[in-house]
Design a protein around this motif. Sequence first.
Motif, short mmCIF file in Angstrom:
data_model
loop_
_atom_site.label_atom_id
_atom_site.label_comp_id
_atom_site.label_asym_id
_atom_site.label_seq_id
_atom_site.Cartn_x
_atom_site.Cartn_y
_atom_site.Cartn_z
N ILE A 144 -4.68 10.12 14.85
CA ILE A 144 -4.11 10.32 13.52
C ILE A 144 -5.05 9.64 12.52
CG2 ILE A 144 -2.13 9.91 12.00
CD1 ILE A 144 -0.40 9.67 14.49
N THR A 145 -5.48 10.38 11.51
CA THR A 145 -6.29 9.78 10.45
C THR A 145 -5.60 10.01 9.11
OG1 THR A 145 -7.62 11.82 10.28
CG2 THR A 145 -8.48 10.07 11.67
N TYR A 146 -5.65 8.99 8.26
CA TYR A 146 -5.04 9.11 6.94
C TYR A 146 -5.60 8.04 6.02
CZ TYR A 146 -2.00 5.20 8.20
OH TYR A 146 -1.52 3.97 8.58
N PHE A 147 -5.22 8.12 4.74
CA PHE A 147 -5.75 7.21 3.72
C PHE A 147 -4.59 6.48 3.03
CE2 PHE A 147 -8.76 10.56 4.40
CZ PHE A 147 -10.00 9.95 4.35
N ALA A 148 -4.88 5.25 2.61
CA ALA A 148 -3.86 4.46 1.90
C ALA A 148 -4.52 3.73 0.73
CB ALA A 148 -3.20 3.46 2.83
N GLN A 149 -3.75 3.57 -0.34
CA GLN A 149 -4.24 2.87 -1.53
C GLN A 149 -3.57 1.51 -1.65
OE1 GLN A 149 -3.38 4.66 -5.42
NE2 GLN A 149 -5.42 4.05 -6.12
N TYR A 150 -4.37 0.52 -1.98
CA TYR A 150 -3.87 -0.85 -2.12
C TYR A 150 -3.09 -0.99 -3.42
CZ TYR A 150 -4.06 -5.96 -2.67
OH TYR A 150 -3.75 -7.29 -2.84
N GLY B 184 0.82 -1.20 0.00
CA GLY B 184 0.00 0.00 0.00
C GLY B 184 0.86 1.25 0.00
N LYS B 185 0.23 2.40 -0.27
CA LYS B 185 0.93 3.68 -0.25
C LYS B 185 -0.04 4.75 0.24
CE LYS B 185 -0.12 4.71 -5.12
NZ LYS B 185 0.45 5.03 -6.46
N LEU B 186 0.54 5.80 0.83
CA LEU B 186 -0.28 6.90 1.35
C LEU B 186 -0.94 7.67 0.21
CD1 LEU B 186 2.02 8.43 4.12
CD2 LEU B 186 0.01 7.00 4.44
N VAL B 187 -2.15 8.13 0.47
CA VAL B 187 -2.85 9.04 -0.43
C VAL B 187 -3.06 10.34 0.35
CG1 VAL B 187 -4.91 9.47 -1.80
CG2 VAL B 187 -4.00 7.15 -1.61
N VAL B 188 -2.40 11.38 -0.08
CA VAL B 188 -2.50 12.68 0.59
C VAL B 188 -2.80 13.74 -0.46
CG1 VAL B 188 -1.39 14.35 2.11
CG2 VAL B 188 -0.80 11.92 2.31
N ASP B 189 -4.02 14.24 -0.45
CA ASP B 189 -4.43 15.31 -1.36
C ASP B 189 -5.58 16.07 -0.71
OD1 ASP B 189 -6.78 13.78 -1.78
OD2 ASP B 189 -5.88 12.75 -3.50
N SER B 190 -6.22 16.95 -1.48
CA SER B 190 -7.27 17.79 -0.91
C SER B 190 -8.47 17.00 -0.42
CB SER B 190 -7.72 18.83 -1.94
OG SER B 190 -8.20 18.19 -3.12
N ASN B 191 -8.65 15.80 -0.96
CA ASN B 191 -9.77 14.96 -0.55
C ASN B 191 -9.38 13.89 0.47
OD1 ASN B 191 -11.65 16.22 -2.33
ND2 ASN B 191 -10.79 15.04 -4.03
N HIS B 192 -8.09 13.72 0.68
CA HIS B 192 -7.59 12.70 1.60
C HIS B 192 -6.49 13.34 2.45
CE1 HIS B 192 -9.06 10.59 -2.03
NE2 HIS B 192 -9.57 9.73 -1.15
N LEU B 193 -6.89 13.88 3.59
CA LEU B 193 -5.97 14.66 4.42
C LEU B 193 -5.27 13.77 5.45
CD1 LEU B 193 -8.16 17.83 5.09
CD2 LEU B 193 -6.46 17.47 3.28
N PHE B 194 -4.05 14.12 5.76
CA PHE B 194 -3.32 13.51 6.87
C PHE B 194 -3.51 14.42 8.07
CE2 PHE B 194 0.30 12.73 9.59
CZ PHE B 194 0.45 11.36 9.55
N SER B 195 -4.13 13.90 9.13
CA SER B 195 -4.52 14.74 10.26
C SER B 195 -3.96 14.17 11.56
CB SER B 195 -6.05 14.83 10.34
OG SER B 195 -6.47 15.42 11.56
N VAL B 196 -3.44 15.07 12.41
CA VAL B 196 -2.96 14.69 13.74
C VAL B 196 -3.59 15.64 14.75
CG1 VAL B 196 -0.97 14.29 15.23
CG2 VAL B 196 -0.76 13.92 12.77
N LYS B 197 -4.36 15.11 15.67
CA LYS B 197 -5.04 15.94 16.66
C LYS B 197 -4.84 15.38 18.05
CE LYS B 197 -8.78 17.69 13.66
NZ LYS B 197 -8.41 19.10 13.84
N VAL B 198 -4.90 16.26 19.05
CA VAL B 198 -4.98 15.84 20.43
C VAL B 198 -6.26 16.46 20.96
CG1 VAL B 198 -3.52 17.77 21.21
CG2 VAL B 198 -3.88 15.77 22.70
N GLY B 199 -7.17 15.60 21.40
CA GLY B 199 -8.52 16.09 21.69
C GLY B 199 -9.15 16.56 20.39
N ASN B 200 -9.62 17.80 20.36
CA ASN B 200 -10.21 18.37 19.15
C ASN B 200 -9.29 19.37 18.45
OD1 ASN B 200 -12.72 17.00 19.48
ND2 ASN B 200 -13.32 18.50 21.03
N ASN B 201 -8.06 19.48 18.92
CA ASN B 201 -7.14 20.48 18.40
C ASN B 201 -6.00 19.83 17.62
OD1 ASN B 201 -8.54 22.67 19.76
ND2 ASN B 201 -7.61 21.92 21.66
N ASP B 202 -5.51 20.56 16.61
CA ASP B 202 -4.36 20.08 15.84
C ASP B 202 -3.14 19.97 16.75
OD1 ASP B 202 -5.83 19.98 13.52
OD2 ASP B 202 -5.26 21.99 12.87
#
Length: 465
Positions: free
Chosen positions: A266-272, A212-230
């Motif tokens: 942490i939320t992110y997307f990956a492509q098979y 697999g590989k990461l998909v990072v674009d405007s529709n698939h964001l890489f996000s790191v938060k603690v609680g509700n804050n970046d």
Amino acid sequence: MKRMKKLFALLMTLAMVMGLGITGFAADTTNASIIINDIDDATVKYIQIVEPDTSSSTGWKLSDSYASVITGANVTLQDIIDATADNQDPGEINTDGKLGAALEALRETVLKNGTPVTGNTINNITSAGIYLIIPEKTGWTYAPTLAYVPVNSTETVQAYVKGAPDQIQKSIEQQSVGKDGIVKYTVTVKYPFISPNYTNASFTISDELTNGKLVVDSNHLFSVKVGNNDLDYTIVDNKAPVNNATEYSIKISQYDSSKAGQTITITYFAQYTGNESAALSNEVKSSLKLTPNGTSTETDTKVIIHPSKATIKKYDVNNEETVLKDAEFQIYEYDGTNENLGKGTLVDTKQTNENGELVFYNLDATKHYYIVETKAPSGYKVDSTPKALTDAEITQQPDRTEPDGTKVIEYKCTDFGGGIVKVPNTTMSALPSTGGMGTTLFTIAGCVIMISAAGLFFATRKKAN
């Protein structure tokens, strides 16, 4: 508010000094208890590190058994008294700074030789002083906690421990994946408890994809938060979470003790990218360097999902042993409804081999598919009727732990069609006869007429001569 806090701290200091003075003139009649909050089902042990001393100018002393460890960390009795006076509640003592190092140095001693606590309460405390409390639970890390029991106290002191699970967690929104499919991952871990005096402390999260590989674009964001804050993070070893990367590694940029115990998400997307039913595996690791010498405490969680497949077998309708090569099929994805059967999106096209079989790999077990025959073997008729495949079934396997301590979460799936999908073929029929006797009689009659005409022609010519 700050003035009030300083005033309260001053009053607490005076109270301790007065309490210390009392020890010089009267016997200690302490009969108190300590309630330890937020331990859940952890086991707890404690030791007393400061005790009354009527011969001392302060009225207190470091307990003989632990004095060398505490002073060896450049912590004095006055440092501990000051830390106690800085807190509004005698059960909540500030263990930041160099005091934290001394308490960490005593952790193993407490866990090995400390007095066990029944439940969450230390009862019948008859000696005033300061107590070091260490909870312990597999898979969790707790910060050392101090509780101060005043001289002659008969009250209940409330102590609040801070702890968080070590194990990093990972989940996936869908439990299967198909060709070029994109899946969403969520990683969660508790913001760790780290004493500020640990200048070499760090908390790192690393993630690696297989097939697999990461998909990072405007529709698939890489996000790191603690609680509700970046949450601000720093890239480690140039492993940035960018598009097409197969791994990333980040660490907390600036430790903030006020966030301790909150959830990092942490939320992110990956492509098979796998071939022929290769599993999509994703291993996430947390690494906490907490001890003064920089030793790492690591936890790993691996999530594995599998694509499904469909096997088609073509054979003669009159003899299943007669398998048919070069039959061509197409497989389509659709919504699974009868009204849209035959109106799907083309996924793949393949032909049967010498065994009369073909396999469509990398099918998403969460979706629906049907097949259509587009070319029949020589001498056979094409059956172009769309045939829906029985859905695949997904089963989560029992969680397991690998020898290196990695927690494994795995989902497996059955094949579409429940196994081999058998499709019979019928031979092409011979062309039927049409129109009664056909042309034979007319051909014979024509030949007779032509022969008769020729004979008549020659006879007439001879007669004329």
